[in-house]
Motif scaffolding. Structure first.
Motif, mmCIF file in Angstrom:
data_model
loop_
_atom_site.group_PDB
_atom_site.id
_atom_site.type_symbol
_atom_site.label_atom_id
_atom_site.label_comp_id
_atom_site.label_asym_id
_atom_site.label_seq_id
_atom_site.Cartn_x
_atom_site.Cartn_y
_atom_site.Cartn_z
ATOM 1 N N GLU A 3 0.857 -1.185 0.000
ATOM 2 C CA GLU A 3 0.000 0.000 0.000
ATOM 3 C C GLU A 3 0.892 1.233 0.000
ATOM 4 O O GLU A 3 2.019 1.188 0.497
ATOM 5 C CB GLU A 3 -0.916 0.006 1.233
ATOM 6 C CG GLU A 3 -1.839 -1.203 1.315
ATOM 7 C CD GLU A 3 -2.870 -1.265 0.213
ATOM 8 O OE1 GLU A 3 -3.128 -0.194 -0.416
ATOM 9 O OE2 GLU A 3 -3.410 -2.341 -0.051
ATOM 10 N N PRO A 4 0.428 2.345 -0.532
ATOM 11 C CA PRO A 4 -0.937 2.595 -1.004
ATOM 12 C C PRO A 4 -1.111 2.437 -2.515
ATOM 13 O O PRO A 4 -2.193 2.692 -3.038
ATOM 14 C CB PRO A 4 -1.151 4.060 -0.606
ATOM 15 C CG PRO A 4 0.202 4.662 -0.814
ATOM 16 C CD PRO A 4 1.211 3.592 -0.447
ATOM 17 N N GLY A 48 -0.420 -0.353 -4.556
ATOM 18 C CA GLY A 48 -0.635 -1.668 -5.126
ATOM 19 C C GLY A 48 0.652 -2.252 -5.688
ATOM 20 O O GLY A 48 1.718 -1.638 -5.665
#
Length: 698
Positions: free
Chosen positions: A185-186, A188
């Motif tokens: 995260e954030p 992917g």
């Protein structure tokens, strides 16, 4: 298990056979290319789960006495060798499918995934800017040198890392090692890059970090880097797999031998032995805990590959509306007749309305619901909170979701308790796996009861991905017995303390379900022996319980036609001469994940159909509370007959399992091509048309 009369296929090898079925789907060129990536991702996830769940049990069984192993017919050393070899072969095929099949197919569709290759200059600048402006702040570079004492574990479980070998620019004689986290995260796992030469481009996040390691470690020459991840939260589920007396003997022996579940370290292909030896010496990772895993790790993330073009997916299927709910309340529709939802083909909205209407209906006095691993963003939480604030008595039976951290569990449970919702957590031996809810309404003529009974849970976010069936009913016997079950659950007592509860229409694990299934199969055997119509069709996820498998063998030997449709593991061996040559086992994998459990018995032409969320495993039958319920409405029975017939006749997405659980393609198309999920979608479209036609005639 002990003194077996029939043979059973090993659970571990059956799991791997199911994994291979996913590879077949990923290798199918008729499947849209992004969907093929998704099947590779599912395969990678299932393999990860296999190592988390099954390998610890095998390692543990290697520590118990020979007499227990021989009685259980388990030989863990040879089995582990077979398992590792099977997984290694599958991973080679995985990589071949990806590199030789899917990546070229992506490119033909105008999408390029950087795969172990350098960025072109047009993308290198973008990657550098993204790294500096956005990614850099989330990175934690840590040196792994001998002059530093690690006070905490060097690697967190389930986290992806890069192990970097480098040399200081002023001292090229000494190698330095460091780890860098790859933050999930954030942003992917994948980064979409600018279009170039008419194509869309995508990169793995760790390759973005690799490209910029000199920025992360100024003053060092970067020599090489390799991905690594650790799995510490393995699951030793001895009690879920064996009868209590046997399980206790095993656990006692493991305790005497100080057995500790090992951590598992997975590294990408190409990591040299000297890098692993460094980690063994400096970070205390046992060499036996290393497992090689292809060119990239955590390939389950392929299931979340960016949606760069809708052409790469299956065509959109609109969720079909159920016309029975269009011009009336949910409870009025259920009063008129039992209602069945065939998910994901039909809309999930009636289930949302079931709880929303219960929350505001002034006649509703009580709501009982079992929430198995509920997530905090579930729609049902808001409905239950509203209901409680509106003066309803709301009781929930919950298993805390292990996938959420403690803080998240506390937050959503506190909100519910603050609103007055009574929360009963799962007790030992009383894990509630059943997907059920009961709403009680007080009207002028007395109490009305409405039930939700499902093969799956209350997961609206995944309702477009998973095949399930949900029954909404006010049937007196079913709802009365469901209220009895909820009343029992509120006692939090173990089932063995209750020798009898009057369940007749509803079948409940640890009370009467296994016996009822045995009786139903015995009836089919008796009917067959009397020359009457008999058959058994079982659609299920996992089939492992030896007592029920034995009864299926007996039915097959008596001449009862038996067809078992599994979507995961199967301990029954089909095609054994004089034992199971009258039994067909097929496995079904298609666009949507199969989760339904359906049991169909011929019963001399007066067929009976049951739905359940219970698999035939020791854990589900003896360690959980689950339910099985009949389909009593004749219209709904007709629908379920069609649903099952489509699976039995499927010759596109089903495979037959042979003696060794090889996945054999079905080549018989004498009745035309049948694809169960497409046929079942057409079924619900027909239901919608017929319902709309009836309404127009009124």
């Amino acid at each position: 298990m002990i003194d077996v009369a029939y043979p059973y296929f090993d659970t571990n090898l059956s799991w791997l056979s199911n994994n291979y079925r996913l590879l077949l789907e990923a290798n199918d060129e008729t499947v849209p290319v992004r969907e093929r990536l998704r099947f590779l991702g599912i395969y990678a996830y299932q393999t990860k789960e296999f190592y988390r769940v099954r390998i610890p049990n095998l390692l543990a069984m290697g520590e118990v006495s020979n007499d227990i192993r021989s009685k259980l017919n388990i030989f863990p050393e040879s089995l582990l060798e077979h398992v590792y070899e099977t997984v290694e072969n599958q991973l080679r095929e995985f990589n071949d499918i990806l590199i030789s099949g899917i990546l070229p197919a992506l490119l033909e569709q105008g999408v390029h995934l950087y795969y172990r290759e350098a960025f072109v200059s047009e993308h290198a600048a973008f990657v550098r800017r993204f790294f500096l402006d956005k990614l850099f702040r989330y990175l934690q570079p840590v040196f792994l040198d001998s002059r530093r004492t690690l006070k905490t574990p060097a690697f967190e479980s389930k986290q992806l890392y890069l192990i970097v070998r480098m040399q200081h620019k002023e001292d090229a004689e000494e190698d330095w090692y460091a780890s860098v986290n790859v933050p999930a995260e954030p942003y992917g796992r994948f980064l979409e890059l600018p279009e170039w030469e008419g194509k869309r481009h995508v990169a793995f996040l760790e390759d973005v970090i690799r490209e910029n390691l000199p920025v992360l470690f100024p003053g060092y020459n970067i020599l090489e880097s390799y991905a690594l991840r650790v799995e510490r939260e393995t699951e030793l589920a001895i009690e879920d797999e064996y009868p209590m007396q046997v399980a206790q003997r095993i656990l006692k022996q493991l305790e005497k031998r100080n057995f500790v579940q090992p951590s598992q370290y997975f590294y990408e292909s190409g990591m040299p032995l000297y890098v692993r030896e460094y980690l063994v010496g400096k970070v205390s990772i046992p060499m036996n805990d290393f497992h090689e895993r292809g060119d990239y790790l955590l390939m389950q993330d392929l299931a979340k590959f960016p949606v760069v073009s809708r052409r790469l997916d299956y065509p959109y299927q609109r969720p079909v509306q159920n016309p029975e709910f269009e011009e009336t309340t949910i409870f009025e529709a259920i009063q008129q007749a039992d209602q069945m939802l065939h998910l994901p083909y039909q809309s999930y909205e009636p289930i949302v309305r079931f709880f929303n209407e219960a929350a505001v209906d002034p006649h509703v006095r009580e709501i009982h619901v079992s929430l198995y691993k509920i997530s905090p963003n579930s729609f049902i939480l808001n409905s239950l909170i509203s209901a409680s604030k509106n003066g309803k008595r709301v009781t929930t039976y919950v298993e805390l979701n292990a996938k959420l951290d403690i803080q998240e569990n506390l937050q959503w449970s506190k909100k519910m308790r603050d609103a007055g919702v009574k929360i009963l957590l799962s007790a030992p031996g009383l894990k509630v796996h059943a997907k059920m809810a009961l709403v009680k309404r007080k009207v002028q003529k007395g109490w009305e009861r409405y039930a939700f009974l499902g093969t799956g849970g209350f997961y609206r976010l995944t309702s477009r991905e998973i095949v399930d069936h949900a029954l909404l009913t006010s049937h007196r016997e079913l709802t009365n017995e469901l209220e009895l079950l909820f009343g029992y659950l509120s006692t939090q007592d173990e089932p063995k303390k209750y020798k009898y509860l009057p369940f007749n229409t509803l079948q409940v694990t640890q009370f009467n379900l296994q016996k009822r299934l045995l009786d139903l199969m015995d009836r089919e055997i008796a009917n067959c022996n009397a020359g009457l119509k008999s058959f058994i069709t079982i659609k299920i996820n996992q089939l492992q319980d030896h007592i029920l498998i034995d009864k299926l063998y007996q039915a097959g030997q008596a001449g009862v036609p038996v067809h078992v449709i599994v979507s995961e593991s199967c301990g029954l061996i089909s095609g054994l001469p004089s034992i199971s040559d009258n039994i067909v086992v097929s496995r079904h994998v298609d666009r949507y994940i199969e989760n339904t459990r359906i049991f169909h018995f011929g019963n001399r032409g007066n067929d009976e159909i049951y739905l359940t969320s219970c698999d035939w495993t020791h854990r589900n039958l003896h360690r959980r509370i689950d339910i099985c319920f009949p389909v009593l409405d004749e219209t709904l029975k007709s629908q379920m007959r069609t649903v099952l017939r489509n699976y039995v006749n499927d010759n596109q997405k089903s495979v037959r399992l042979d003696l060794y659980q090889n996945n054999l393609r079905i080549t018989d198309e004498s009745r035309g091509k049948v694809r169960a999920q497409e046929a079942n979608y057409r079924l619900v479209e027909k239901i919608e048309r017929n319902g709309l036609s009836r309404r127009s005639e009124i």
